[in-house]
Design an enzyme around this catalytic site. Structure first.
Site, PDB file in Angstrom:
ATOM      1  N   ASP A  89      -8.130   5.676  -0.048  1.00  0.00           N
ATOM      2  CA  ASP A  89      -9.146   6.525   0.292  1.00  0.00           C
ATOM      3  C   ASP A  89      -9.900   6.128   1.769  1.00  0.00           C
ATOM      4  O   ASP A  89      -9.387   6.425   2.632  1.00  0.00           O
ATOM      5  CB  ASP A  89      -9.934   6.681  -0.792  1.00  0.00           C
ATOM      6  N   PHE A  94     -10.683  14.955  -5.292  1.00  0.00           N
ATOM      7  CA  PHE A  94     -10.859  14.001  -6.203  1.00  0.00           C
ATOM      8  C   PHE A  94      -9.334  14.247  -7.173  1.00  0.00           C
ATOM      9  O   PHE A  94      -9.272  15.435  -7.635  1.00  0.00           O
ATOM     10  CB  PHE A  94     -11.915  13.824  -6.999  1.00  0.00           C
ATOM     11  N   GLU A 121       0.367   0.992  -3.465  1.00  0.00           N
ATOM     12  CA  GLU A 121      -0.752   1.540  -3.744  1.00  0.00           C
ATOM     13  C   GLU A 121      -0.521   2.905  -4.355  1.00  0.00           C
ATOM     14  O   GLU A 121       0.575   3.758  -3.838  1.00  0.00           O
ATOM     15  CB  GLU A 121      -1.692   1.534  -2.607  1.00  0.00           C
ATOM     16  N   ASP A 122      -1.362   3.394  -5.195  1.00  0.00           N
ATOM     17  CA  ASP A 122      -1.329   4.656  -5.795  1.00  0.00           C
ATOM     18  C   ASP A 122      -1.985   5.563  -4.733  1.00  0.00           C
ATOM     19  O   ASP A 122      -1.537   6.623  -4.301  1.00  0.00           O
ATOM     20  CB  ASP A 122      -2.241   5.139  -7.076  1.00  0.00           C
TER      21      ASP A 122
END
Length: 179
Positions: free
Chosen positions: A102, A151, A98-99
């Protein structure tokens, strides 16, 4: 650096060094076994490619594409499979790549889905994790960096399909996504 980037959070060198460390840990843990790397498109492409090259353990690769963000900046938790795996995973050692994690809602759903398919094992490797944003407890064995709930873009992470190609992880200026 694009003007929309407020600052670099994790440099290209820091990423490369950490990917090498993650690969060494994965090689130790999977000695004598083959791994099926499962990348979650599109964000995982950069980390998965670099990780696969850094591993000495035999690997094969496959991809899933899911949607839970749309063009928003946080996960809705409603998961749609846009592209499923091309192969059977029964008795395979699966390593999700996974990048970013969150809320954890999408990955939680993916783990339940994958475990229902009969693999030998399922683990997770994530470049980034936002501990303060997590809404569910997840067993993430390999984590590159824990970051604040900001973000970020770059190194596979995007905003509206832009910035994935940046070689670093940067903080996107709020005015870019506030409109």
């Amino acid at each position: 650096m694009p003007p929309e980037i407020e600052k670099v959070l994790i440099s290209e060198k820091e990423i490369a060094d950490r990917v090498a460390e993650l690969a060494a840990a994965i090689d130790r843990d999977y000695a004598g076994r083959e791994i099926l790397l499962v990348g979650v498109l599109k964000g995982a492409v950069m980390i998965m490619a670099d990780l696969a090259r850094a591993l000495s353990t035999p690997v094969s690769m496959d991809f899933m594409a899911v949607s839970s963000y749309g063009s928003a900046t946080s996960s809705s938790g409603v998961v749609r499979i846009l592209k499923d795996l091309d192969r059977d995973v029964v008795d395979k050692h699966i390593l999700f790549v996974e990048d970013i994690i969150d809320s954890g809602l999408t990955l939680s759903w993916l783990l339940r889905n994958m475990n229902s398919r009969g693999p030998a094992s399922v683990e997770v490797c994530a470049l980034l994790r936002k501990p303060d944003a997590m809404k569910v407890e997840l067993p993430v064995k390999y984590v590159g960096f824990d970051i604040a709930s900001e973000f970020v873009v770059g190194y596979g992470l995007d905003y509206a399909e832009r910035y994935r190609d940046l070689p670093f992880v940067g903080l996107l200026k709020p005015e870019v996504y506030a409109t």
